[in-house]
Scaffold this motif. Structure first.
Motif, PDB file in Angstrom:
ATOM      1  N   GLY A  13       0.803  -1.239   0.000  1.00 35.27           N
ATOM      2  CA  GLY A  13       0.000   0.000   0.000  1.00 35.27           C
ATOM      3  C   GLY A  13       0.823   1.269   0.000  1.00 35.27           C
ATOM      4  N   SER A  14       2.137   1.135  -0.135  1.00 38.40           N
ATOM      5  CA  SER A  14       3.012   2.299   0.032  1.00 38.40           C
ATOM      6  C   SER A  14       3.336   3.041  -1.254  1.00 38.40           C
ATOM      7  N   LYS A  15       3.047   2.438  -2.385  1.00 34.27           N
ATOM      8  CA  LYS A  15       3.483   3.020  -3.669  1.00 34.27           C
ATOM      9  C   LYS A  15       2.446   2.769  -4.750  1.00 34.27           C
ATOM     10  N   GLY A  16       2.585   3.487  -5.842  1.00 32.01           N
ATOM     11  CA  GLY A  16       1.848   3.174  -7.068  1.00 32.01           C
ATOM     12  C   GLY A  16       0.359   2.959  -6.849  1.00 32.01           C
ATOM     13  N   ALA A  38       7.183  -3.821   2.003  1.00 29.84           N
ATOM     14  CA  ALA A  38       8.227  -4.816   2.288  1.00 29.84           C
ATOM     15  C   ALA A  38       9.534  -4.185   2.730  1.00 29.84           C
ATOM     16  N   SER A  39       9.963  -3.101   2.064  1.00 25.06           N
ATOM     17  CA  SER A  39      11.315  -2.617   2.349  1.00 25.06           C
ATOM     18  C   SER A  39      11.465  -1.095   2.339  1.00 25.06           C
ATOM     19  N   ASP A  40      10.723  -0.390   1.518  1.00 20.24           N
ATOM     20  CA  ASP A  40      10.959   1.039   1.330  1.00 20.24           C
ATOM     21  C   ASP A  40      10.163   1.863   2.353  1.00 20.24           C
ATOM     22  N   PHE A  63       5.778  -6.033   6.491  1.00 19.31           N
ATOM     23  CA  PHE A  63       6.102  -7.465   6.434  1.00 19.31           C
ATOM     24  C   PHE A  63       6.174  -7.898   4.979  1.00 19.31           C
ATOM     25  N   ASN A  64       6.936  -8.961   4.759  1.00 17.31           N
ATOM     26  CA  ASN A  64       7.036  -9.545   3.429  1.00 17.31           C
ATOM     27  C   ASN A  64       5.896 -10.550   3.276  1.00 17.31           C
ATOM     28  N   VAL A  65       4.977 -10.290   2.363  1.00 19.83           N
ATOM     29  CA  VAL A  65       3.783 -11.144   2.237  1.00 19.83           C
ATOM     30  C   VAL A  65       4.116 -12.609   1.935  1.00 19.83           C
ATOM     31  N   ASN A  92      -5.378  -7.344  -1.670  1.00 16.03           N
ATOM     32  CA  ASN A  92      -4.126  -8.065  -1.950  1.00 16.03           C
ATOM     33  C   ASN A  92      -3.518  -7.467  -3.219  1.00 16.03           C
ATOM     34  N   ASN A  93      -2.639  -6.494  -2.990  1.00 16.91           N
ATOM     35  CA  ASN A  93      -2.109  -5.697  -4.105  1.00 16.91           C
ATOM     36  C   ASN A  93      -0.613  -5.924  -4.336  1.00 16.91           C
ATOM     37  N   ALA A  94       0.123  -6.374  -3.311  1.00 20.49           N
ATOM     38  CA  ALA A  94       1.589  -6.507  -3.454  1.00 20.49           C
ATOM     39  C   ALA A  94       1.920  -7.416  -4.636  1.00 20.49           C
ATOM     40  N   ASN A 157       6.139 -16.106 -15.776  1.00 18.11           N
ATOM     41  CA  ASN A 157       6.004 -16.172 -14.310  1.00 18.11           C
ATOM     42  C   ASN A 157       4.865 -15.254 -13.830  1.00 18.11           C
ATOM     43  N   TYR A 158       4.877 -14.030 -14.296  1.00 15.21           N
ATOM     44  CA  TYR A 158       3.878 -13.029 -13.881  1.00 15.21           C
ATOM     45  C   TYR A 158       2.475 -13.422 -14.389  1.00 15.21           C
ATOM     46  N   SER A 159       2.402 -13.888 -15.633  1.00 13.92           N
ATOM     47  CA  SER A 159       1.095 -14.285 -16.183  1.00 13.92           C
ATOM     48  C   SER A 159       0.529 -15.461 -15.383  1.00 13.92           C
ATOM     49  N   ASN A 192       0.355   3.813 -14.761  1.00  6.93           N
ATOM     50  CA  ASN A 192       1.509   4.689 -14.590  1.00  6.93           C
ATOM     51  C   ASN A 192       2.145   4.579 -13.191  1.00  6.93           C
ATOM     52  N   THR A 193       2.993   3.566 -12.999  1.00  5.88           N
ATOM     53  CA  THR A 193       3.706   3.375 -11.718  1.00  5.88           C
ATOM     54  C   THR A 193       5.149   2.972 -12.029  1.00  5.88           C
ATOM     55  N   ASP A 194       5.939   2.810 -10.962  1.00  8.50           N
ATOM     56  CA  ASP A 194       7.339   2.375 -11.128  1.00  8.50           C
ATOM     57  C   ASP A 194       7.436   1.054 -11.902  1.00  8.50           C
TER      58      ASP A 194
END
Ligand code: NAP
Length: 247
Positions: A13-16, A38-40, A63-65, A92-94, A157-159, A192-194
């Motif tokens: 939830g922190s970005k994009g 997770a980290s930033d 936390f790392n999901v 569930n967006n991560a 992998n992503y698909s 439009n995100t990173d």
């Protein structure tokens, strides 16, 4: 005594897109937002600042999901410390990409993309669904992708991960429908995100009938609708949001 506001947990939830969802859910529904990342930490703190600036309330939950014990610990401790609060909305967006042609794809790129998406959704949802069942109320919104529907070269992998998100959405929706808990997926096109900064816009803009990429807030409005009472009879659906790219 005044009832504590209901809460929403937004993974990533922190970005994009996740940041836009965080801000929109607070604005539209007055929810207290648990902003996972997770980290930033800097980006997460900036999201919390923006949330508070618009009059909303929230907190960071790092936390790392992918990591079951880390998820259990973070959510378990939060639930114990906040027994009066109810996490009514889970997004569930991560998600990450590790693109490359299948024939050369390293095993860790396969595992990480699938684990963050699928194991992450399993880990987080299982920690929160019992409270929703007890309250006979809830909204679960999973972020899939156009790649999960049509497949994308360079993204096996992503698909696969994003197609799996559609599977859990449809199956879990059937388990929970009688309990007034809806489970839906949103499948964005290019937003439009990173995440899309590594792809040359020349390669995809011409494929999009709308002639432009989408903005995170456009996805957030759809998620906000699915989180609302207005969407109470929609469950097990996958809703495209892609400027006409694919349907
Ligand atoms: P983004 O800008 O890269 O943001 C990703 C977010 O996920 C960050 O908050 C990141 O936190 C978090 N995250 C990554 N790995 C995590 C983990 N293991 N545990 C917890 N949080 C983690 O990405 P985005 O473009 O907004 O994408 C959001 C979702 O939309 C993803 O599921 C993506 O697949 C999907 N989607 C995006 C597009 C697009 O065009 N952008 C299209 C279709 C679908 P840290 O930075 O702290 O790691």
């Amino acid at each position: 005594m005044r009832k504590a506001p209901d809460c929403a947990l937004v993974t990533g939830g922190s970005k994009g897109i996740g940041r836009a969802i965080t801000l929109q859910l607070a604005k539209d529904h007055g929810l207290h937002i648990l902003i996972n990342y997770a980290s930033d930490t800097q980006a997460a703190q900036e999201t919390l600042r923006l949330l508070e600036e618009q009059g909303g309330s929230g907190e960071l939950l790092k936390f790392n999901v992918q990591n079951r014990s880390a998820v259990d610990k973070a959510i378990g401790e939060w639930l114990s410390a906040n027994p009066e609060k109810f996490v009514k909305v889970l997004v569930n967006n991560a998600g990450i990409t590790r693109d490359g042609l299948f024939m050369w794809m390293p095993e860790n790129n396969w595992d990480e993309v699938i684990d963050i998406s699928l194991k992450g959704t399993y880990n987080v949802t299982q920690n929160l669904v019992r409270q929703m069942i007890k309250n006979k109320s809830g909204r679960i919104i999973n972020i899939s992708s156009v790649s999960g529907l049509r497949g994308a070269a360079g993204q096996t992998n992503y698909s696969t991960a994003k197609a799996g998100i559609i599977g859990i959405t449809k199956a879990l929706a059937q388990e929970l429908a009688r309990l007034n808990i809806t489970v839906n997926a949103v499948a964005p096109g290019f937003i439009n995100t990173d995440m899309i900064t590594t792809i040359d816009p020349e390669k995809y803009i011409k494929l999009i009938p709308a002639g432009r990429v989408g903005e995170p807030r456009e996805v957030a409005h759809l998620v906000s609708f699915l989180a609302s009472e207005k969407s109470s009879y929609i469950t097990g659906e996958v809703i495209n949001i892609n400027g006409g790219l694919y349907s």
